[in-house]
Design an enzyme around this catalytic site. Structure first.
Site, PDB file in Angstrom:
ATOM      1  N   ARG A  26      -1.187  -4.179   5.823  1.00 27.40           N
ATOM      2  CA  ARG A  26      -0.959  -3.034   5.127  1.00 27.40           C
ATOM      3  C   ARG A  26      -1.225  -1.618   5.828  1.00 27.40           C
ATOM      4  O   ARG A  26      -0.572  -0.634   5.563  1.00 27.40           O
ATOM      5  CB  ARG A  26      -1.714  -3.227   3.943  1.00 27.40           C
ATOM      6  CG  ARG A  26      -1.008  -4.148   2.863  1.00 27.40           C
ATOM      7  CD  ARG A  26      -1.743  -4.478   1.650  1.00 27.40           C
ATOM      8  NE  ARG A  26      -3.122  -4.814   1.997  1.00 27.40           N
ATOM      9  CZ  ARG A  26      -3.795  -5.693   1.095  1.00 27.40           C
ATOM     10  NH1 ARG A  26      -3.475  -6.055  -0.229  1.00 27.40           N
ATOM     11  NH2 ARG A  26      -4.913  -6.134   1.482  1.00 27.40           N
ATOM     12  N   ASN A  27      -2.417  -1.803   6.497  1.00 26.35           N
ATOM     13  CA  ASN A  27      -2.979  -0.477   7.126  1.00 26.35           C
ATOM     14  C   ASN A  27      -2.068  -0.165   8.471  1.00 26.35           C
ATOM     15  O   ASN A  27      -1.807   0.874   8.588  1.00 26.35           O
ATOM     16  CB  ASN A  27      -4.327  -0.733   7.654  1.00 26.35           C
ATOM     17  CG  ASN A  27      -5.357  -0.910   6.475  1.00 26.35           C
ATOM     18  OD1 ASN A  27      -5.720  -0.061   5.981  1.00 26.35           O
ATOM     19  ND2 ASN A  27      -5.686  -2.024   6.080  1.00 26.35           N
ATOM     20  N   THR A  34      -4.322  -7.066  13.012  1.00 30.11           N
ATOM     21  CA  THR A  34      -4.239  -5.869  11.989  1.00 30.11           C
ATOM     22  C   THR A  34      -3.491  -4.869  12.516  1.00 30.11           C
ATOM     23  O   THR A  34      -2.629  -4.077  11.880  1.00 30.11           O
ATOM     24  CB  THR A  34      -5.765  -5.394  11.472  1.00 30.11           C
ATOM     25  OG1 THR A  34      -6.344  -6.423  11.033  1.00 30.11           O
ATOM     26  CG2 THR A  34      -5.488  -4.285  10.487  1.00 30.11           C
ATOM     27  N   ARG A  54      -5.924  -8.083 -14.794  1.00 32.92           N
ATOM     28  CA  ARG A  54      -4.729  -8.206 -15.980  1.00 32.92           C
ATOM     29  C   ARG A  54      -4.455  -9.350 -16.810  1.00 32.92           C
ATOM     30  O   ARG A  54      -4.288 -10.216 -15.830  1.00 32.92           O
ATOM     31  CB  ARG A  54      -3.646  -7.456 -15.395  1.00 32.92           C
ATOM     32  CG  ARG A  54      -3.678  -6.157 -15.138  1.00 32.92           C
ATOM     33  CD  ARG A  54      -2.466  -5.454 -14.449  1.00 32.92           C
ATOM     34  NE  ARG A  54      -2.033  -5.832 -13.236  1.00 32.92           N
ATOM     35  CZ  ARG A  54      -0.783  -6.091 -12.794  1.00 32.92           C
ATOM     36  NH1 ARG A  54       0.174  -5.753 -13.527  1.00 32.92           N
ATOM     37  NH2 ARG A  54      -0.308  -6.394 -11.492  1.00 32.92           N
ATOM     38  N   SER A  59      -2.972 -10.533  -3.214  1.00 30.58           N
ATOM     39  CA  SER A  59      -2.357 -11.126  -2.330  1.00 30.58           C
ATOM     40  C   SER A  59      -3.709 -12.041  -1.523  1.00 30.58           C
ATOM     41  O   SER A  59      -3.162 -13.385  -1.482  1.00 30.58           O
ATOM     42  CB  SER A  59      -1.694 -10.445  -1.405  1.00 30.58           C
ATOM     43  OG  SER A  59      -2.289  -9.333  -0.766  1.00 30.58           O
ATOM     44  N   LYS A  93     -11.740  -1.817  11.407  1.00 32.92           N
ATOM     45  CA  LYS A  93     -10.584  -2.293  12.052  1.00 32.92           C
ATOM     46  C   LYS A  93      -9.366  -1.914  11.317  1.00 32.92           C
ATOM     47  O   LYS A  93      -8.461  -1.484  11.594  1.00 32.92           O
ATOM     48  CB  LYS A  93     -10.186  -3.928  12.236  1.00 32.92           C
ATOM     49  CG  LYS A  93     -10.516  -4.597  11.012  1.00 32.92           C
ATOM     50  CD  LYS A  93      -8.998  -5.057  10.420  1.00 32.92           C
ATOM     51  CE  LYS A  93      -9.619  -5.830   9.054  1.00 32.92           C
ATOM     52  NZ  LYS A  93      -8.306  -6.394   8.411  1.00 32.92           N
TER      53      LYS A  93
END
Length: 336
Positions: free
Chosen positions: A260-261, A253, A40, A18, A196
Site C-alpha cells: 500500500r505504501n 515493501t 464494525r 487484510s 520501511k
C-alpha cells in the site's frame, strides 16, 4: 529452535483488516482456535455467517473455525494470547475502550510510530492496554498479506523480551507456509517495520516520476542506512537491520505493487495529492502518518534521515514531489 510444549488453544486477533484477517487464518492453519475482533458489526457478521471478509480479503474463504465479534470484551474473554493488527494511529483509542488486556502474551503485527507521542507500538500497548512489557512481542518481515493469504511460502521474525516468549510466539505461527525466526531485539524489529513504510513511499514516488532502477536501488540502500541509524540510536541491534525484519521487509515493501505504501508513493509521483493518493489506495498506508513521527524522533536523537524528511515535506507540507526529489538527489558529497 525448540518449541514450547503446547500451543495456546484460543487466540484473539484484534483487527479484521487484510493483515489481521490473513493472520487469523495463519493461526488456524497452525492449530489454534481464533476469535477475530472487527470494529464494525457487519464485518464480524459476514465472517461469522458467510466465512468471508469481502471488504478486506474478497478473494478468499475463511475457515469456519474463525469466530468473529465486534464486542472487544467477548473477543478477549478466556483467551490464551492476543494478536494486535489495529492501525497504529487508532490503536490507543481502541484499547482505551476496554479496561485492560488480559494477562497473557500479546503479539503485535502493527507497523508504525504513534504521532504526537513518537511511541513504538509495543509502548502504546503497554500504556493503553495495560500489558506488562515483558509479555509483549512483535512480528515483522516480508509480510505482504495478499501473498500470505494465498499461502505462498514466506519467513518472518518474532521478537520478544525473552527467548522463551519469542519461541512461544513462533509456535503460534506453525502454518506450513510461514517460517518464524526468533529474536530478542524488540526495538530493532519494531523500528525496521515502521520506517520501511516511509521509505516505500519515496521509492514508489520515484517510480511514479519515471525514475529507473538505479534511483530505486539507491533509495532502498540509503533508506536501510537511515533505518539502521535510528534503530541503533534507540538501542536496536545493528544485525537486525540486515535480516528479514530490516532488508527483507524493506525490499518487499518498496518493490511490490501489493504494498500500500509503494502504491501511495506511485500515485504521488504521478501527480496526485496525498488525499487523492490515499483514496486511490483505499486502505491505510501507515507510512503517511508514521513519517512525521519518525522525523520528530530522529530530530530529537540527532539522527540524520534525509529520505524521511523528504517524505514529510510531501505528505505533511504539500511540497512538490519533483522539487523534493531533485533536492534529495543533489545533496552535497559526503562519505557513505
Amino acid at each position: 529452535m525448540t518449541a514450547p510444549p503446547t500451543t495456546p488453544r484460543r487466540l484473539a486477533v484484534l483487527g479484521a483488516g487484510s493483515w489481521g484477517t490473513t493472520f487469523a487464518r495463519v493461526l488456524v492453519d497452525g492449530g489454534s482456535e481464533v476469535v477475530l475482533w472487527a470494529r464494525r458489526e457487519e464485518v464480524a457478521r459476514e465472517i461469522r455467517e458467510q466465512h468471508r471478509n469481502h471488504a478486506y480479503l474478497p478473494d478468499h474463504s475463511l475457515p469456519a473455525t474463525i469466530h468473529s465479534t465486534s464486542d472487544l470484551g467477548e473477543a478477549l474473554a478466556g483467551v490464551d494470547g492476543v494478536v494486535i493488527a489495529i492501525p497504529a494511529q487508532s490503536l490507543r483509542a481502541t484499547l482505551a475502550t476496554h479496561t485492560a488486556l488480559p494477562e497473557v502474551p500479546v503479539l503485535s503485527l502493527t507497523k508504525g510510530i504513534e504521532r504526537g507521542t513518537d511511541a513504538r507500538i509495543s509502548e502504546v500497548i503497554a500504556a493503553a492496554g495495560g500489558a506488562a512489557p515483558e509479555r509483549i512481542g512483535v512480528l515483522s518481515g516480508p509480510n505482504l498479506s495478499a501473498e500470505i493469504a494465498e499461502r505462498r511460502p514466506c519467513a518472518s521474525v518474532v521478537a520478544a523480551p525473552s527467548q522463551q516468549l519469542a519461541e512461544a510466539f513462533a509456535a503460534w505461527c506453525r502454518a506450513p507456509y510461514l517460517r518464524a525466526y526468533t529474536s530478542t531485539d524488540v526495538v530493532g524489529v519494531e523500528i525496521a517495520g515502521a520506517v520501511k513504510n516511509v521509505i516505500a513511499i519515496a521509492v514508489g514516488a520515484a517510480v511514479g516520476l519515471g525514475q529507473g532502477h538505479n534511483t530505486t536501488a539507491s533509495l532502498i540502500t540509503r533508506g536501510l542506512a537511515e533505518i539502521t541509524r535510528l534503530g541503533v540510536a534507540l538501542g536496536g541491534q545493528r544485525e537486525t537491520f540486515a535480516g528479514l525484519a530490516g532488508m527483507g521487509d524493506l525490499v518487499a515493501t518498496c518493490a511490490s505493487p501489493l504494498s500500500r505504501n509503494h502504491r501511495l508513493g506511485l500515485a504521488l509521483g504521478r501527480g496526485l495529492d496525498v488525499e487523492a493518493a490515499a483514496a486511490e489506495v483505499g486502505q491505510t498506508a501507515e507510512g503517511v502518518a508514521t513519517a512525521r513521527a519518525v522525523a520528530d524522533l530522529a530530530a530529537r536523537l540527532g539522527v540524520d534521515m534525509p529520505i524521511t524528511r523528504a517524505v514529510v515535506a510531501v505528505v505533511d507540507r504539500g511540497e512538490s514531489i519533483d522539487e523534493v526529489t531533485t533536492a534529495l538527489l543533489s545533496r552535497s558529497v559526503r562519505p557513505e
